[in-house]
Design a protein around this motif. Structure first.
Motif, short mmCIF file in Angstrom:
data_model
loop_
_atom_site.label_atom_id
_atom_site.label_comp_id
_atom_site.label_asym_id
_atom_site.label_seq_id
_atom_site.Cartn_x
_atom_site.Cartn_y
_atom_site.Cartn_z
N PRO A 118 0.83 -1.20 0.00
CA PRO A 118 0.00 0.00 0.00
C PRO A 118 0.86 1.25 0.00
O PRO A 118 1.82 1.36 0.75
N SER A 119 0.55 2.16 -0.91
CA SER A 119 1.29 3.41 -0.99
C SER A 119 0.47 4.42 -1.76
O SER A 119 -0.21 4.09 -2.72
N GLU A 120 0.57 5.65 -1.34
CA GLU A 120 -0.09 6.73 -2.06
C GLU A 120 0.74 7.16 -3.27
O GLU A 120 0.24 7.76 -4.20
N GLU A 121 2.02 6.83 -3.24
CA GLU A 121 2.94 7.23 -4.30
C GLU A 121 2.97 6.17 -5.39
O GLU A 121 2.92 4.98 -5.11
N PRO A 122 3.10 6.59 -6.64
CA PRO A 122 3.21 5.61 -7.72
C PRO A 122 4.58 4.94 -7.70
O PRO A 122 5.55 5.47 -7.18
N GLY A 123 4.62 3.75 -8.29
CA GLY A 123 5.89 3.08 -8.52
C GLY A 123 6.25 3.28 -9.98
O GLY A 123 5.42 3.69 -10.79
N PHE A 124 7.48 3.00 -10.33
CA PHE A 124 7.91 3.10 -11.73
C PHE A 124 8.48 1.76 -12.14
O PHE A 124 9.35 1.22 -11.45
N LYS A 125 7.99 1.21 -13.23
CA LYS A 125 8.38 -0.11 -13.69
C LYS A 125 8.97 -0.03 -15.10
O LYS A 125 8.55 0.79 -15.91
N ASN A 126 9.92 -0.91 -15.37
CA ASN A 126 10.44 -1.06 -16.73
C ASN A 126 9.56 -2.10 -17.42
O ASN A 126 9.44 -3.23 -16.94
N ILE A 127 8.94 -1.69 -18.49
CA ILE A 127 8.00 -2.54 -19.20
C ILE A 127 8.41 -2.61 -20.67
O ILE A 127 8.72 -1.58 -21.28
N GLU A 128 8.42 -3.82 -21.22
CA GLU A 128 8.72 -4.00 -22.64
C GLU A 128 7.43 -4.18 -23.42
O GLU A 128 6.55 -4.92 -23.01
N LEU A 129 7.37 -3.50 -24.54
CA LEU A 129 6.22 -3.61 -25.43
C LEU A 129 6.74 -3.98 -26.81
O LEU A 129 7.68 -3.35 -27.31
#
Length: 192
Positions: A118-129
């Motif tokens: 749980p967090s109010e802050e966003p996370g940042f993910k490396n995503i391949e498309l």
């Protein structure tokens, strides 16, 4: 007055205990499967907006070993299973991404990128498309939250440019309708 103070104190203690218990439960619960519940592709032309969607209905086993070979969460979206309100717009999109030659749009997230807390802050993910036979990596803002009983949801939005995938935004009707280069891929993943 004393009754109000006692009631407020008891309420605050209860809320703190509940919050701590929820967080402990979320951290201890081991998720073993995931589902790309919703994928939405949206874009604009100089005339209107377009919207397409794909939904999975079967959970996949979550890779257990972080860093091991094939330890990614992925989805291969069959282009012919994408739904759209406008059949003409869908056909144009499938032609645009060369669906005959590249019949899937693939999304992958490394297992170690997944953090459900749980967090109010966003996370940042490396995503391949991967689209049109071209793979690109994006840094994507994501949000995680408890969404159903014993399930977590992770949502995010990829902002991509068609030209990054070797696709020139088309013009239709003698140049009267022009597709904008930027499109958005929104997703929601359920963990159970």
């Amino acid at each position: 007055m004393k009754t109000k103070i006692i009631f407020l104190t008891a309420t605050l203690v209860f809320l703190n205990i509940s919050a701590a218990f929820s967080q402990m439960a979320a951290e201890k619960f081991q998720y073993s499967r995931y589902l790309f519940d919703k994928i939405q592709i949206t874009g604009k032309t100089n005339v209107n907006e377009f919207y397409m969607q794909y939904r999975e209905d079967v959970f996949c086993k979550l890779p257990s070993a972080v860093g091991a070979e094939n330890s990614t969460l992925g989805i291969n979206i069959p282009a012919n299973k994408i739904k759209a309100e406008s059949k003409m717009m869908l056909n144009d999109f499938l032609e645009l991404i060369n669906a005959d030659k590249y019949p899937t749009i693939d999304i992958e997230i490394a297992r170690e990128e997944i953090e459900l807390s749980p967090s109010e802050e966003p996370g940042f993910k490396n995503i391949e498309l991967t689209m049109n036979g071209v793979t690109r990596q994006f840094r994507c803002k994501t949000y995680a939250e408890a969404c159903y009983a014993n399930q977590w949801c992770m949502t995010g939005q990829l902002e991509i440019r068609l030209t990054d995938f070797g696709i020139e935004p088309p013009n239709k009707f003698l140049g009267l309708v022009k597709v904008k280069d930027e499109i958005f891929v929104n997703f929601r993943i359920l963990f159970s």
